[in-house]
Design a protein around this motif. Structure first.
Motif, PDB file in Angstrom:
ATOM      1  N   VAL A  92       0.841  -1.198   0.000  1.00 38.45           N
ATOM      2  CA  VAL A  92       0.000   0.000   0.000  1.00 38.45           C
ATOM      3  C   VAL A  92       0.878   1.251   0.000  1.00 38.45           C
ATOM      4  CG1 VAL A  92      -1.684   1.342   1.321  1.00 38.45           C
ATOM      5  CG2 VAL A  92      -1.964  -1.128   1.099  1.00 38.45           C
ATOM      6  N   VAL A  93       1.932   1.246   0.839  1.00 40.08           N
ATOM      7  CA  VAL A  93       2.848   2.395   0.893  1.00 40.08           C
ATOM      8  C   VAL A  93       3.546   2.569  -0.455  1.00 40.08           C
ATOM      9  CG1 VAL A  93       4.906   3.345   2.000  1.00 40.08           C
ATOM     10  CG2 VAL A  93       3.173   2.174   3.375  1.00 40.08           C
ATOM     11  N   GLN A  94       4.036   1.454  -1.029  1.00 43.06           N
ATOM     12  CA  GLN A  94       4.710   1.507  -2.325  1.00 43.06           C
ATOM     13  C   GLN A  94       3.784   2.073  -3.398  1.00 43.06           C
ATOM     14  OE1 GLN A  94       8.014   0.106  -3.003  1.00 43.06           O
ATOM     15  NE2 GLN A  94       7.787   1.202  -4.950  1.00 43.06           N
ATOM     16  N   SER A  95       2.517   1.617  -3.397  1.00 42.17           N
ATOM     17  CA  SER A  95       1.561   2.062  -4.411  1.00 42.17           C
ATOM     18  C   SER A  95       1.273   3.550  -4.298  1.00 42.17           C
ATOM     19  CB  SER A  95       0.253   1.274  -4.281  1.00 42.17           C
ATOM     20  OG  SER A  95       0.468  -0.101  -4.498  1.00 42.17           O
ATOM     21  N   TYR A  96       1.200   4.047  -3.052  1.00 39.71           N
ATOM     22  CA  TYR A  96       0.913   5.469  -2.841  1.00 39.71           C
ATOM     23  C   TYR A  96       1.977   6.336  -3.506  1.00 39.71           C
ATOM     24  CZ  TYR A  96       0.197   9.905  -0.413  1.00 39.71           C
ATOM     25  OH  TYR A  96      -0.023  11.224  -0.122  1.00 39.71           O
ATOM     26  N   TYR A  97       3.259   6.004  -3.283  1.00 43.67           N
ATOM     27  CA  TYR A  97       4.325   6.842  -3.834  1.00 43.67           C
ATOM     28  C   TYR A  97       4.513   6.602  -5.334  1.00 43.67           C
ATOM     29  CZ  TYR A  97       5.428   8.191   0.933  1.00 43.67           C
ATOM     30  OH  TYR A  97       5.347   8.702   2.201  1.00 43.67           O
ATOM     31  N   ASP A  98       4.279   5.363  -5.814  1.00 42.82           N
ATOM     32  CA  ASP A  98       4.374   5.108  -7.249  1.00 42.82           C
ATOM     33  C   ASP A  98       3.340   5.916  -8.024  1.00 42.82           C
ATOM     34  OD1 ASP A  98       6.415   3.353  -6.847  1.00 42.82           O
ATOM     35  OD2 ASP A  98       5.211   1.525  -7.062  1.00 42.82           O
ATOM     36  N   ALA A  99       2.186   6.204  -7.377  1.00 41.81           N
ATOM     37  CA  ALA A  99       1.095   6.899  -8.064  1.00 41.81           C
ATOM     38  C   ALA A  99       1.434   8.349  -8.389  1.00 41.81           C
ATOM     39  CB  ALA A  99      -0.180   6.844  -7.216  1.00 41.81           C
ATOM     40  N   PHE A 100       2.444   8.928  -7.712  1.00 42.93           N
ATOM     41  CA  PHE A 100       2.826  10.321  -8.000  1.00 42.93           C
ATOM     42  C   PHE A 100       3.191  10.476  -9.469  1.00 42.93           C
ATOM     43  CE2 PHE A 100       2.948  10.760  -3.514  1.00 42.93           C
ATOM     44  CZ  PHE A 100       3.062  12.111  -3.188  1.00 42.93           C
ATOM     45  N   GLY A 101       4.146   9.653  -9.930  1.00 43.22           N
ATOM     46  CA  GLY A 101       4.669   9.816 -11.281  1.00 43.22           C
ATOM     47  C   GLY A 101       3.631   9.587 -12.359  1.00 43.22           C
ATOM     48  N   GLY A 102       2.638   8.712 -12.097  1.00 44.11           N
ATOM     49  CA  GLY A 102       1.590   8.470 -13.078  1.00 44.11           C
ATOM     50  C   GLY A 102       0.415   9.412 -12.949  1.00 44.11           C
ATOM     51  N   LEU A 103       0.521  10.408 -12.041  1.00 41.16           N
ATOM     52  CA  LEU A 103      -0.572  11.346 -11.766  1.00 41.16           C
ATOM     53  C   LEU A 103      -1.870  10.578 -11.476  1.00 41.16           C
ATOM     54  CD1 LEU A 103       0.059  14.120 -14.477  1.00 41.16           C
ATOM     55  CD2 LEU A 103       0.937  13.978 -12.147  1.00 41.16           C
ATOM     56  N   ASP A 104      -1.733   9.442 -10.779  1.00 42.90           N
ATOM     57  CA  ASP A 104      -2.879   8.569 -10.502  1.00 42.90           C
ATOM     58  C   ASP A 104      -3.482   8.939  -9.150  1.00 42.90           C
ATOM     59  OD1 ASP A 104      -4.739   6.585 -10.278  1.00 42.90           O
ATOM     60  OD2 ASP A 104      -3.389   4.935 -10.795  1.00 42.90           O
ATOM     61  N   HIS A 105      -4.231  10.026  -9.133  1.00 39.54           N
ATOM     62  CA  HIS A 105      -4.822  10.495  -7.882  1.00 39.54           C
ATOM     63  C   HIS A 105      -5.859   9.513  -7.352  1.00 39.54           C
ATOM     64  CE1 HIS A 105      -8.335  11.756 -10.266  1.00 39.54           C
ATOM     65  NE2 HIS A 105      -7.439  12.173 -11.159  1.00 39.54           N
ATOM     66  N   GLN A 106      -6.494   8.748  -8.232  1.00 40.27           N
ATOM     67  CA  GLN A 106      -7.487   7.779  -7.768  1.00 40.27           C
ATOM     68  C   GLN A 106      -6.831   6.683  -6.936  1.00 40.27           C
ATOM     69  OE1 GLN A 106      -9.470   6.454 -11.321  1.00 40.27           O
ATOM     70  NE2 GLN A 106     -10.962   8.118 -11.236  1.00 40.27           N
ATOM     71  N   LEU A 107      -5.666   6.202  -7.376  1.00 36.78           N
ATOM     72  CA  LEU A 107      -4.965   5.187  -6.596  1.00 36.78           C
ATOM     73  C   LEU A 107      -4.498   5.764  -5.269  1.00 36.78           C
ATOM     74  CD1 LEU A 107      -3.747   2.422  -6.212  1.00 36.78           C
ATOM     75  CD2 LEU A 107      -1.770   3.139  -7.593  1.00 36.78           C
ATOM     76  N   MET A 108      -4.017   7.017  -5.274  1.00 38.37           N
ATOM     77  CA  MET A 108      -3.586   7.656  -4.021  1.00 38.37           C
ATOM     78  C   MET A 108      -4.752   7.751  -3.038  1.00 38.37           C
ATOM     79  SD  MET A 108      -1.157  10.701  -5.574  1.00 38.37           S
ATOM     80  CE  MET A 108      -0.554  11.268  -3.983  1.00 38.37           C
ATOM     81  N   GLU A 109      -5.947   8.142  -3.544  1.00 37.77           N
ATOM     82  CA  GLU A 109      -7.128   8.234  -2.680  1.00 37.77           C
ATOM     83  C   GLU A 109      -7.525   6.869  -2.139  1.00 37.77           C
ATOM     84  OE1 GLU A 109      -9.828  10.060  -5.353  1.00 37.77           O
ATOM     85  OE2 GLU A 109      -9.224  12.108  -4.856  1.00 37.77           O
TER      86      GLU A 109
END
Length: 498
Positions: free
Chosen positions: A344-361
């Motif tokens: 979950v932590v890895q996915s949160y930070y990986d989502a920055f570069g893809g501008l994937d705000h839905q995954l961050m939420e």
């Protein structure tokens, strides 16, 4: 006296003059004769009664230095003193400046909420020639500003704006001005020293200044803490939270700390520092400035581009469509089902570069990471708008990870995202209901418009320069707390400890 506020004689009688810098025709067109009705106040020391000063006439007169042509000079009763801003800005007269600021605070406190100019350029402090030493003359604001404006834009900024908050009034404004002047006296530089008025006001509102303990190493805790509080919004204004102190209370505290010395010595408010302490403060100052400047540039980059979006019809439509898409897909968007806490932590930070705000939420709960997600949403919308306008051009924003994988060379796109991520378990495990991690990483942020222009200028000046720009990253350290929500791990708190 100096500049366009000076003493001279009319028919053998001394008077105080305000040189407007305007010839008779321009003076009449500007209707500055109305300034004759604006009063000033003279505040003697020791609680003596306050006197009212009123202009008595206007006269055409040649400039004092002989280099200026005749101008209209408004004059009134004699008062001899020095402009407070010129004293405060003179590093060679630190003790005199400190004494003058203390006397200004005392005089301003004695006036309560009476309406006077809070600008240092509109205050004259007497040395005792024409009245008791320490007497403060609060000149009519419009008249003083007219004279200082005639000296040039730098004179107005340094004397009229550097020390005045654009949104405060009354004693709250006076407390801010007192703190800003004391910062200048002790640190040798103004806390807010931009020379462009809009930038200066934005810096004040966003508290974009170096803490006084770093600007003036060794300054004692009491004056440093009070200056910091007053500059950081510690004075209560109308409608403010009751937890804040009033401007009058802050002014009184300044006097308690500064006034006991009959002749204030700036050096007496400092304590000696060891070489190790000095080096530590220097390093802390460098780190603070680096991170603060990067954060300010990023925030203003987003604000500037968001304003462009809202100003164009096409951009508004795209933003509405993006919002509609977000709402529609919220129910069928990504989630953390089947992920362990580290994933979950890895996915949160990986989502920055893809501008994937839905995954961050999907990775957070209880409002964690709100500012990160807002930044990614803004950049997502900006990226889509630019793609709509610049068909066929390079992507406006590329992932920092992809940029590094391709050799980290110059490019025309903005770089954004997280790299060099290291995750360490601090407490808990997959069988508990709470787990804590530390994440160390580099965050690559977009260039500001100013940096883009500077890069372009450099390229034009150097035939060998690349047209692209080398992005810069900043290192961060976050401590994260994850909890179970409906059986899935979610990030409940992100503490950015740098």
């Amino acid at each position: 006296m100096s500049g366009r506020i000076f003493n001279f004689e009319i028919d053998g009688e001394p008077v105080l003059g305000f040189d407007t810098g305007l010839d008779p025709r321009a003076f009449a067109q500007a209707k500055l004769a109305l300034f004759l009705n604006e009063p000033g106040l003279i505040a003697p020391p020791g609680g003596a009664p306050v006197e009212t000063w009123k202009a008595s006439g206007v006269i055409e007169r040649a400039g004092e230095d002989g280099g200026r042509g005749p101008a209209m000079v408004i004059h009134g009763p004699h008062f001899r003193g020095e402009r407070l801003d010129l004293l405060v800005n003179d590093s060679a007269r630190q003790n005199e400046a400190l004494a003058a600021v203390v006397r200004w605070i005392e005089a301003r406190t004695s006036l309560g909420e009476r309406q006077v100019s809070g600008r240092p350029c509109a205050a004259l402090v007497s040395s005792g020639d024409s009245c008791p030493p320490g007497t403060v003359f609060f000149a009519p604001e419009n008249l003083a500003l007219r004279c200082v404006r005639a000296e040039g834009p730098d004179a107005l900024i340094q004397g009229g704006e550097w020390y005045v908050h654009p949104d405060l009034s009354g004693t709250a404004a006076a407390a801010f001005t007192a703190a800003a002047m004391l910062y200048r006296v002790f640190a040798g530089t103004a806390p807010f020293a931009a020379r462009e008025e809009l930038t200066l006001r934005q810096d004040m509102r966003e508290l974009n200044f170096l803490p006084v303990r770093l600007a003036a190493p060794g300054l004692n805790e009491k004056p440093a803490g009070l200056i910091q509080k007053a500059l950081s919004g510690g004075a209560k204004t109308e409608g403010a939270k009751s937890g804040l102190q009033s401007g009058a209370a802050l002014l009184s505290q300044f006097l308690e700390i500064l006034k006991p010395a009959a002749a204030p010595d700036a050096a007496s408010f400092f304590h000696p520092l060891s070489e190790a302490e000095r080096l530590r403060l220097t390093k802390e100052k460098e780190q603070f400035l680096k991170k603060k400047n990067l954060a300010v540039k990023t925030r203003r980059f987003v604000i500037r581009n968001t304003a462009i979006i809202t100003g164009a019809v096409a951009a508004i439509l795209i933003a509405l469509l993006a919002a509609r898409s977000m709402v529609k897909s919220r129910g069928e968007g990504p989630d953390t089902s089947g992920m362990d806490s580290a994933r979950v932590v890895q996915s949160y930070y990986d989502a920055f570069g893809g501008l994937d705000h839905q995954l961050m939420e999907a990775c957070v709960t209880k409002g964690a990471g709100k500012r990160d997600i807002e930044m990614v949403v803004n950049l997502f919308v900006i990226s889509r708008v630019r793609q709509a306008y610049e068909t066929g051009a390079a992507p406006p924003i590329v992932s920092a990870a992809e940029w590094l994988e391709t050799g980290a060379g110059p490019l025309d796109s903005q770089v954004f995202g997280v790299t060099d991520l290291e995750i360490k378990l601090l407490s808990g495990n997959e069988t508990t209901d709470e787990v804590r991690y530390r994440a160390v990483y580099t965050l690559w942020l977009p260039f500001s418009q100013q940096e883009e222009e500077e890069s372009a200028d450099a390229a034009r000046g150097d035939p060998a320069a690349e047209t692209g720009r080398q992005p810069r990253g900043v290192h961060y350290t976050d401590e994260l707390t994850l909890v179970r929500k409906r059986g899935n791990w979610r990030i409940a708190e992100i503490s950015r400890v740098y």
